[in-house]
Design an enzyme around this catalytic site. Structure first.
Site, PDB file in Angstrom:
ATOM      1  CE  LYS A 201      36.719  36.606  36.115  1.00 60.22           C
ATOM      2  NZ  LYS A 201      35.391  36.389  36.398  1.00 60.22           N
ATOM      3  CE  LYS A 254      38.065  32.818  36.684  1.00 64.14           C
ATOM      4  NZ  LYS A 254      36.696  33.309  36.859  1.00 64.14           N
TER       5      LYS A 254
END
Ligand code: PBG
Length: 329
Positions: A201, A254
């Site tokens: 992330k 992400k």
């Protein structure tokens, strides 16, 4: 006219008709591969639209049930829940309150759908802390890694007890997956509850609209002290390997579209089930251009999701899951 020494390749033969193109397609999108993110807010009387995210709402405990019933009828099989509590504190303790907003929604949705619906809970505390960071702070304002993991472990157990099939830690603390796995196992959820780890992330500017929807913008500073540096692909891969070693069942990359290279590498290197998150900024960007008439929203969203699939995603998280499922169905 002179002929070439051998016939030229003619890939266009397989592009000639829609039927041939369907047969030649390497990548497909199926509604079972979609995960719909939903926001549910404690104390809210009426659902509230999120201005920077067309089609996305902050839900009441009642309206989230209606939304999921409609999504399920359209073919969406999985949802991930984010909660906005009425009370925030330094630890984010509402995240593990058995009566907390997400725990209540999980129980309601399990009651409504039984095992027909895959229930995922985002496991973090930034929506629950009064300072908006992903864990308790030290005196110098940095996030205390191990204290944060202890919070995630408690939240994950509360979510498991409320009926989550998967918990999805998104805080990017070191050792977060191992801490959650041990806590789940000790609480008796070794066989029932899986972990979808946001292993890569990035500290991304594409999360802006989400922070409006989840009311989770940090009160000071940013998340660069714990999320990945966008310059670092190798480091993302190391994070992915570490999460697998600690017991992750699904790996999540992400944002999506700006990180297709990382997605591809994570899939290739681990062979694990991989999910990609088309985040709030991607959603906002595509819709903003569509509102100006510059892009066709449906077409660019479908193309983006196919690109995530082609790069290696088995699953895609998208705020457009309902619309996409409808067109696929
Ligand atoms: C943190 C979390 C964030 C998102 C999902 N989980 C925000 C952040 O790190 O600030 C962003 C998702 C999106 O932008 O759609 N709990």
């Amino acid at each position: 006219m002179e002929h070439p020494p051998f016939p030229i390749a003619r890939p266009r033969r397989l592009r000639r008709t829609p039927a041939l193109r369907e047969v030649a397609a390497e990548t497909r999108l199926h509604p079972d591969q979609l995960i719909l993110p939903l926001f549910v807010k404690e104390g809210l009387e009426e659902p509230e639209p999120v201005a920077s995210m067309p089609g996305v709402w902050q839900h009441t405990p009642a309206s989230v049930r209606e939304e999921v019933a409609a999504a399920r009828a359209e073919g969406v099989r999985s949802v991930i829940l984010f909660g906005i509590p009425a009370r925030k504190d330094a630890q984010g303790s509402e995240a593990w309150n058995p009566e907390g907003i997400v725990q209540r929604a999980l129980r309601d949705l399990r009651d409504d759908h039984g095992d027909d619906l895959v229930l995922i809970a985002d496991t973090c505390v930034d929506e629950y802390t009064d300072h908006g960071h992903c864990g308790p702070l030290r005196a110098d304002g940095s996030v205390d890694n191990d204290a944060a993991n202890a919070c995630y472990a408690r939240a994950a157990v509360a979510q498991a007890e409320a009926g989550a099939d998967l918990v999805a830690p998104s805080g990017m603390m070191d050792g977060m997956v191992g801490a959650i796995r041990s806590a789940l196992d000790e609480a008796g959820h070794a066989e029932r509850v899986a972990i979808m780890s946001y292993c890569t992330k990035f500290a991304s500017a594409f999360y802006g609209p989400f922070r409006d929807a989840a009311e989770s913008a940090p009160a000071f500073g940013d998340r660069a002290g714990y999320q990945l540096d966008p310059r670092n692909g190798d480091e993302g891969l190391r994070e992915a390997h570490r999460d697998v070693a600690e017991g992750a069942d699904v790996l999540l990359v992400k944002p999506g579209l700006p990180y297709l290279d990382v997605l591809h590498r994570v899939k290739q290197a681990t062979g694990m089930p991989v999910a990609a998150y088309q985040v709030s900024g991607e959603h906002a960007m595509l819709h903003a251009a569509a509102e100006r008439g510059w892009l066709d929203a449906e077409a660019v969203i479908a193309e983006s999701l196919l690109s995530l699939r082609r790069a290696g995603a088995d699953l895609v998280l998208t705020y457009s899951a309902r619309e996409v499922a409808r067109t696929l169905g």
